[in-house]
Design a protein around this motif. Structure first.
Motif, PDB file in Angstrom:
ATOM      1  N   GLU A 215       0.923  -1.232  -0.007  1.00 30.97           N
ATOM      2  CA  GLU A 215      -0.261  -0.013  -0.051  1.00 30.97           C
ATOM      3  C   GLU A 215       1.010   1.112  -0.139  1.00 30.97           C
ATOM      4  O   GLU A 215       1.901   1.233   0.535  1.00 30.97           O
ATOM      5  CB  GLU A 215      -1.134  -0.041   1.095  1.00 30.97           C
ATOM      6  CG  GLU A 215      -0.164   0.145   2.539  1.00 30.97           C
ATOM      7  CD  GLU A 215      -1.256   0.258   3.668  1.00 30.97           C
ATOM      8  OE1 GLU A 215      -2.643   0.089   3.569  1.00 30.97           O
ATOM      9  OE2 GLU A 215      -0.985   0.244   5.039  1.00 30.97           O
ATOM     10  N   VAL A 216       0.363   2.093  -0.574  1.00 35.42           N
ATOM     11  CA  VAL A 216       1.076   3.438  -0.775  1.00 35.42           C
ATOM     12  C   VAL A 216       0.474   4.630   0.252  1.00 35.42           C
ATOM     13  O   VAL A 216      -0.859   5.005   0.012  1.00 35.42           O
ATOM     14  CB  VAL A 216       1.563   4.059  -2.178  1.00 35.42           C
ATOM     15  CG1 VAL A 216       1.871   5.531  -2.234  1.00 35.42           C
ATOM     16  CG2 VAL A 216       2.146   2.985  -3.085  1.00 35.42           C
ATOM     17  N   ILE A 217       1.475   5.128   0.926  1.00 34.84           N
ATOM     18  CA  ILE A 217       0.690   5.986   1.957  1.00 34.84           C
ATOM     19  C   ILE A 217       1.347   7.517   1.697  1.00 34.84           C
ATOM     20  O   ILE A 217       2.690   7.641   1.485  1.00 34.84           O
ATOM     21  CB  ILE A 217       1.257   5.851   3.283  1.00 34.84           C
ATOM     22  CG1 ILE A 217       0.790   4.349   3.649  1.00 34.84           C
ATOM     23  CG2 ILE A 217       0.628   7.009   4.370  1.00 34.84           C
ATOM     24  CD1 ILE A 217       1.441   3.916   4.873  1.00 34.84           C
ATOM     25  N   HIS A 218       0.529   8.650   1.261  1.00 35.72           N
ATOM     26  CA  HIS A 218       0.708   9.877   0.885  1.00 35.72           C
ATOM     27  C   HIS A 218       0.815  10.424   2.264  1.00 35.72           C
ATOM     28  O   HIS A 218      -0.004  10.876   2.733  1.00 35.72           O
ATOM     29  CB  HIS A 218       0.070  10.469  -0.228  1.00 35.72           C
ATOM     30  CG  HIS A 218       0.157   9.721  -1.238  1.00 35.72           C
ATOM     31  ND1 HIS A 218       1.148   9.860  -2.357  1.00 35.72           N
ATOM     32  CD2 HIS A 218      -0.605   8.668  -1.911  1.00 35.72           C
ATOM     33  CE1 HIS A 218       1.002   8.936  -3.286  1.00 35.72           C
ATOM     34  NE2 HIS A 218      -0.217   8.376  -3.172  1.00 35.72           N
ATOM     35  N   PHE A 219       1.834  11.142   2.651  1.00 39.46           N
ATOM     36  CA  PHE A 219       2.000  12.077   3.910  1.00 39.46           C
ATOM     37  C   PHE A 219       1.626  13.456   3.786  1.00 39.46           C
ATOM     38  O   PHE A 219       1.897  13.903   2.597  1.00 39.46           O
ATOM     39  CB  PHE A 219       3.568  11.651   4.536  1.00 39.46           C
ATOM     40  CG  PHE A 219       3.764  10.307   4.953  1.00 39.46           C
ATOM     41  CD1 PHE A 219       3.017   9.868   6.154  1.00 39.46           C
ATOM     42  CD2 PHE A 219       4.442   9.537   4.308  1.00 39.46           C
ATOM     43  CE1 PHE A 219       3.516   8.343   6.691  1.00 39.46           C
ATOM     44  CE2 PHE A 219       4.511   8.107   4.834  1.00 39.46           C
ATOM     45  CZ  PHE A 219       4.040   7.876   5.881  1.00 39.46           C
ATOM     46  N   HIS A 220       1.628  13.997   4.719  1.00 34.94           N
ATOM     47  CA  HIS A 220       1.339  15.624   4.850  1.00 34.94           C
ATOM     48  C   HIS A 220       2.542  16.347   4.253  1.00 34.94           C
ATOM     49  O   HIS A 220       2.160  17.548   3.715  1.00 34.94           O
ATOM     50  CB  HIS A 220       0.874  15.923   6.274  1.00 34.94           C
ATOM     51  CG  HIS A 220       0.369  17.297   6.335  1.00 34.94           C
ATOM     52  ND1 HIS A 220      -0.642  17.957   5.721  1.00 34.94           N
ATOM     53  CD2 HIS A 220       0.976  18.456   6.868  1.00 34.94           C
ATOM     54  CE1 HIS A 220      -0.858  19.317   6.220  1.00 34.94           C
ATOM     55  NE2 HIS A 220       0.345  19.694   6.633  1.00 34.94           N
ATOM     56  N   CYS A 221       3.376  15.716   4.482  1.00 32.44           N
ATOM     57  CA  CYS A 221       4.786  16.476   3.902  1.00 32.44           C
ATOM     58  C   CYS A 221       5.045  16.448   2.574  1.00 32.44           C
ATOM     59  O   CYS A 221       5.952  17.262   1.941  1.00 32.44           O
ATOM     60  CB  CYS A 221       5.972  16.090   5.029  1.00 32.44           C
ATOM     61  SG  CYS A 221       6.379  14.377   4.578  1.00 32.44           S
ATOM     62  N   GLY A 222       4.341  15.723   1.729  1.00 36.93           N
ATOM     63  CA  GLY A 222       4.642  15.656   0.515  1.00 36.93           C
ATOM     64  C   GLY A 222       5.117  14.342  -0.133  1.00 36.93           C
ATOM     65  O   GLY A 222       5.287  14.094  -1.065  1.00 36.93           O
ATOM     66  N   HIS A 223       5.899  13.570   0.906  1.00 41.21           N
ATOM     67  CA  HIS A 223       6.411  12.267   0.714  1.00 41.21           C
ATOM     68  C   HIS A 223       5.411  11.219   0.630  1.00 41.21           C
ATOM     69  O   HIS A 223       4.318  11.404   1.112  1.00 41.21           O
ATOM     70  CB  HIS A 223       7.658  12.175   1.593  1.00 41.21           C
ATOM     71  CG  HIS A 223       8.652  13.107   1.644  1.00 41.21           C
ATOM     72  ND1 HIS A 223       8.997  13.805   2.636  1.00 41.21           N
ATOM     73  CD2 HIS A 223       9.522  13.475   0.640  1.00 41.21           C
ATOM     74  CE1 HIS A 223       9.841  14.518   2.475  1.00 41.21           C
ATOM     75  NE2 HIS A 223      10.408  14.601   1.036  1.00 41.21           N
ATOM     76  N   ALA A 224       5.854  10.168   0.006  1.00 44.74           N
ATOM     77  CA  ALA A 224       5.003   8.815   0.029  1.00 44.74           C
ATOM     78  C   ALA A 224       5.717   7.778   0.302  1.00 44.74           C
ATOM     79  O   ALA A 224       7.148   7.852   0.413  1.00 44.74           O
ATOM     80  CB  ALA A 224       4.610   8.531  -1.358  1.00 44.74           C
ATOM     81  N   GLY A 225       5.234   6.800   1.262  1.00 41.91           N
ATOM     82  CA  GLY A 225       5.818   5.822   1.833  1.00 41.91           C
ATOM     83  C   GLY A 225       5.204   4.515   1.169  1.00 41.91           C
ATOM     84  O   GLY A 225       4.013   4.410   0.925  1.00 41.91           O
ATOM     85  N   ARG A 226       5.992   3.311   1.261  1.00 43.44           N
ATOM     86  CA  ARG A 226       5.222   1.932   0.818  1.00 43.44           C
ATOM     87  C   ARG A 226       5.361   1.086   1.892  1.00 43.44           C
ATOM     88  O   ARG A 226       6.344   0.908   2.657  1.00 43.44           O
ATOM     89  CB  ARG A 226       5.935   1.508  -0.301  1.00 43.44           C
ATOM     90  CG  ARG A 226       5.533   0.185  -1.034  1.00 43.44           C
ATOM     91  CD  ARG A 226       6.472   0.072  -2.225  1.00 43.44           C
ATOM     92  NE  ARG A 226       7.456  -0.598  -1.879  1.00 43.44           N
ATOM     93  CZ  ARG A 226       8.845  -0.505  -2.648  1.00 43.44           C
ATOM     94  NH1 ARG A 226       8.737   0.076  -3.603  1.00 43.44           N
ATOM     95  NH2 ARG A 226       9.862  -0.885  -1.894  1.00 43.44           N
ATOM     96  N   ARG A 227       4.227   0.152   2.286  1.00 41.83           N
ATOM     97  CA  ARG A 227       4.220  -0.418   3.348  1.00 41.83           C
ATOM     98  C   ARG A 227       3.732  -1.817   2.825  1.00 41.83           C
ATOM     99  O   ARG A 227       2.844  -1.956   2.108  1.00 41.83           O
ATOM    100  CB  ARG A 227       3.226  -0.033   4.334  1.00 41.83           C
ATOM    101  CG  ARG A 227       3.209  -0.904   5.604  1.00 41.83           C
ATOM    102  CD  ARG A 227       2.307  -0.300   6.988  1.00 41.83           C
ATOM    103  NE  ARG A 227       1.298   0.486   6.673  1.00 41.83           N
ATOM    104  CZ  ARG A 227       0.685   1.424   7.314  1.00 41.83           C
ATOM    105  NH1 ARG A 227       1.302   1.406   8.528  1.00 41.83           N
ATOM    106  NH2 ARG A 227      -0.407   1.766   6.975  1.00 41.83           N
ATOM    107  N   LEU A 228       4.315  -3.173   3.073  1.00 38.72           N
ATOM    108  CA  LEU A 228       3.923  -4.648   2.786  1.00 38.72           C
ATOM    109  C   LEU A 228       2.695  -4.954   3.242  1.00 38.72           C
ATOM    110  O   LEU A 228       2.421  -4.602   4.455  1.00 38.72           O
ATOM    111  CB  LEU A 228       5.174  -5.200   3.081  1.00 38.72           C
ATOM    112  CG  LEU A 228       4.883  -6.740   2.843  1.00 38.72           C
ATOM    113  CD1 LEU A 228       5.110  -7.019   1.277  1.00 38.72           C
ATOM    114  CD2 LEU A 228       5.838  -7.629   3.725  1.00 38.72           C
ATOM    115  N   ILE A 229       1.801  -5.323   2.457  1.00 41.34           N
ATOM    116  CA  ILE A 229       0.521  -5.755   3.083  1.00 41.34           C
ATOM    117  C   ILE A 229       0.657  -7.281   2.954  1.00 41.34           C
ATOM    118  O   ILE A 229       0.158  -7.868   3.921  1.00 41.34           O
ATOM    119  CB  ILE A 229      -0.558  -5.584   2.018  1.00 41.34           C
ATOM    120  CG1 ILE A 229      -0.978  -3.880   1.923  1.00 41.34           C
ATOM    121  CG2 ILE A 229      -1.945  -6.187   2.333  1.00 41.34           C
ATOM    122  CD1 ILE A 229      -1.802  -3.542   0.863  1.00 41.34           C
TER     123      ILE A 229
END
Length: 70
Positions: free
Chosen positions: A5-19
């Protein structure tokens, strides 16, 4: 194919987390996947910074607190 899953943060960056690990990664001891991966969902995390921006903010806060003590 591992699922993320991709998480878009408030700071403008994006992170990826394993499902979910793929079949190959589930059956190896260190869960290595050498194939493609897919994104199953994306979402926006309101009012939350990514880990690196959060650490950077903590350093700035500590420096500011140290100046206030002087």
């Amino acid at each position: 194919m591992c699922q993320y899953e991709v998480i878009h943060f408030h700071c403008g960056h994006a992170g990826r987390r394993l499902i979910k690990h793929c079949h190959v990664a589930r059956n190896t001891a260190d869960h290595q996947c050498f194939g493609a991966w897919s994104i199953k969902r994306e979402w926006v995390s309101a009012n939350q910074l990514c880990q690196s921006c959060n650490q950077q903010q903590a350093v700035i806060r500590r420096a500011h607190q140290a100046q206030m003590r002087i």
